[in-house]
Design a protein around this motif. Structure first.
Motif, short mmCIF file in Angstrom:
data_model
loop_
_atom_site.label_atom_id
_atom_site.label_comp_id
_atom_site.label_asym_id
_atom_site.label_seq_id
_atom_site.Cartn_x
_atom_site.Cartn_y
_atom_site.Cartn_z
N VAL A 1 2.52 -4.61 3.99
CA VAL A 1 3.44 -3.65 4.24
C VAL A 1 3.04 -2.39 3.26
O VAL A 1 1.76 -2.73 2.98
CB VAL A 1 3.66 -4.32 2.70
CG1 VAL A 1 5.35 -3.70 2.39
CG2 VAL A 1 4.75 -5.97 3.38
N TRP A 2 3.39 -1.69 3.72
CA TRP A 2 2.74 0.38 3.20
C TRP A 2 4.33 0.71 2.65
O TRP A 2 5.38 0.34 3.56
CB TRP A 2 2.10 0.50 4.72
CG TRP A 2 1.68 0.58 5.10
CD1 TRP A 2 1.24 -0.68 6.52
CD2 TRP A 2 0.08 0.78 5.11
NE1 TRP A 2 -0.23 -1.07 6.20
CE2 TRP A 2 -1.29 0.16 5.66
CE3 TRP A 2 -0.83 1.96 4.26
CZ2 TRP A 2 -2.41 0.42 5.76
CZ3 TRP A 2 -1.55 2.32 3.95
CH2 TRP A 2 -2.55 1.73 4.84
N GLU A 3 4.11 1.32 2.00
CA GLU A 3 5.22 2.16 1.06
C GLU A 3 5.16 3.93 0.88
O GLU A 3 4.53 4.20 0.35
CB GLU A 3 5.50 1.39 -0.38
CG GLU A 3 6.73 2.15 -1.02
CD GLU A 3 6.42 1.82 -2.38
OE1 GLU A 3 7.74 1.93 -3.02
OE2 GLU A 3 5.68 1.70 -3.04
N PRO A 4 4.51 4.19 2.47
CA PRO A 4 5.18 5.90 2.22
C PRO A 4 6.17 6.73 1.08
O PRO A 4 8.33 5.83 1.39
CB PRO A 4 5.44 6.88 3.95
CG PRO A 4 6.78 5.27 4.27
CD PRO A 4 5.93 4.44 3.72
N LEU B 1 0.88 -1.18 -0.03
CA LEU B 1 -0.23 0.29 -0.03
C LEU B 1 0.89 1.33 -0.11
O LEU B 1 1.49 1.37 1.20
CB LEU B 1 -1.07 0.15 1.10
CG LEU B 1 -1.21 -0.72 1.35
CD1 LEU B 1 -2.67 -1.32 2.25
CD2 LEU B 1 -3.26 -0.64 0.53
N CYS B 2 1.02 1.89 -1.17
CA CYS B 2 1.95 3.19 -0.92
C CYS B 2 1.17 4.55 -0.69
O CYS B 2 0.15 4.23 -1.41
CB CYS B 2 2.27 3.60 -2.75
SG CYS B 2 3.30 4.64 -2.70
N VAL B 3 1.54 5.23 0.15
CA VAL B 3 0.64 6.23 0.12
C VAL B 3 1.74 7.31 -0.17
O VAL B 3 2.70 7.63 0.28
CB VAL B 3 0.34 6.47 1.92
CG1 VAL B 3 -0.91 5.15 2.00
CG2 VAL B 3 0.99 6.31 2.43
N SER B 4 0.89 8.48 0.08
CA SER B 4 1.92 10.01 -0.59
C SER B 4 2.09 10.64 0.70
O SER B 4 1.86 10.47 1.89
CB SER B 4 1.19 10.65 -1.26
OG SER B 4 0.34 11.16 -1.40
N CYS B 5 2.94 11.04 0.70
CA CYS B 5 3.31 12.04 2.15
C CYS B 5 4.46 13.61 1.32
O CYS B 5 4.43 13.95 0.22
CB CYS B 5 4.47 11.74 3.02
SG CYS B 5 4.62 9.56 3.54
N MET C 1 11.37 9.67 -3.03
CA MET C 1 12.18 8.39 -2.68
C MET C 1 10.67 8.04 -1.50
O MET C 1 10.04 8.82 -1.51
CB MET C 1 12.76 8.97 -1.47
CG MET C 1 12.36 10.25 -0.15
SD MET C 1 12.33 9.35 1.42
CE MET C 1 13.41 9.00 2.15
N SER C 2 11.36 6.26 -1.08
CA SER C 2 10.16 5.84 -0.43
C SER C 2 10.98 4.95 0.60
O SER C 2 12.05 4.75 0.71
CB SER C 2 8.97 4.84 -1.55
OG SER C 2 10.12 4.03 -1.98
N ARG C 3 10.25 4.61 1.35
CA ARG C 3 10.15 3.30 2.44
C ARG C 3 8.77 1.94 2.47
O ARG C 3 8.52 3.21 1.84
CB ARG C 3 10.68 3.89 3.91
CG ARG C 3 12.58 4.77 3.44
CD ARG C 3 12.68 5.38 5.07
NE ARG C 3 12.66 4.19 5.62
CZ ARG C 3 13.00 4.30 7.20
NH1 ARG C 3 13.33 5.39 7.72
NH2 ARG C 3 13.69 3.57 8.21
N THR C 4 9.32 0.82 3.32
CA THR C 4 8.48 0.34 3.12
C THR C 4 8.66 -0.18 5.11
O THR C 4 9.58 0.11 5.76
CB THR C 4 8.68 -0.94 2.42
OG1 THR C 4 9.99 -1.19 2.66
CG2 THR C 4 8.16 -0.88 1.56
N PHE C 5 7.38 -0.84 5.38
CA PHE C 5 7.04 -1.36 6.45
C PHE C 5 5.57 -1.85 6.97
O PHE C 5 5.22 -1.80 5.66
CB PHE C 5 7.06 0.00 7.73
CG PHE C 5 5.63 1.04 7.85
CD1 PHE C 5 4.86 0.13 8.33
CD2 PHE C 5 5.99 2.20 7.55
CE1 PHE C 5 3.50 1.16 8.52
CE2 PHE C 5 4.49 2.77 7.14
CZ PHE C 5 3.83 2.68 7.81
#
Length: 143
Positions: free
Chosen positions: A121-124, A74-78, A110-114
């Motif tokens: 799995v999330w990807e901000p 799940l990719c979310v924008s920051c 840029m992105s990271r995951t957690f």
């Protein structure tokens, strides 16, 4: 009415999952929360529905994936690089795991995951606003 997304996630411990998402900045919506489910609102258009396994099974007969598998990311924008880092670090400090996939940094994005405590799995990610709007030059991305 704007389109909204309701992400439904099966969880093993509803109280633990609510605490985890609260630490990330989600707000519980009590009108849609009971002993089997919790609506955790992140924005006007993003709501995560945390569902006990029994509640989840009332919606589908498909199996719940094992925590070490990946069904979706799940990719979310920051709004900033700092927010990306804060979310991943906060997740790690509240029962999740940071950087389950390699971090990405292309300068303009840029992105990271957690993962949350149940392995979802999330990807901000952050993208330079000029690039996101199309005002910046096209980036060269290494393949």
């Amino acid at each position: 009415m704007p389109r909204m997304i309701f992400v439904n996630l099966p969880v093993t411990d509803l109280a633990r999952a609510k605490a985890f998402y609260t630490a990330l900045g989600f707000v519980n919506e009590p009108r849609f929360t009971d002993d089997t489910a919790a609506a955790m609102q992140w924005s006007d258009t993003i709501v995560v529905m945390l569902l006990t396994h029994d509640k989840w099974k009332s919606f589908t007969t498909r199996p719940i994936p094992a925590p070490e598998t990946s069904e979706v990311m799940l990719c979310v924008s920051c709004d900033s690089r700092e927010e990306v880092n804060r979310l991943a670090d906060t997740a790690a400090n509240h029962g999740g795991k940071a950087d389950v996939n390699p971090s990405q940094d292309h300068g303009f994005m840029m992105s990271r995951t957690f993962t949350d405590p149940d392995g979802h799995v999330w990807e901000p990610m952050w993208m330079d606003p000029a690039m996101a709007s199309g005002e910046g030059p096209a980036p060269e991305i290494a393949h």
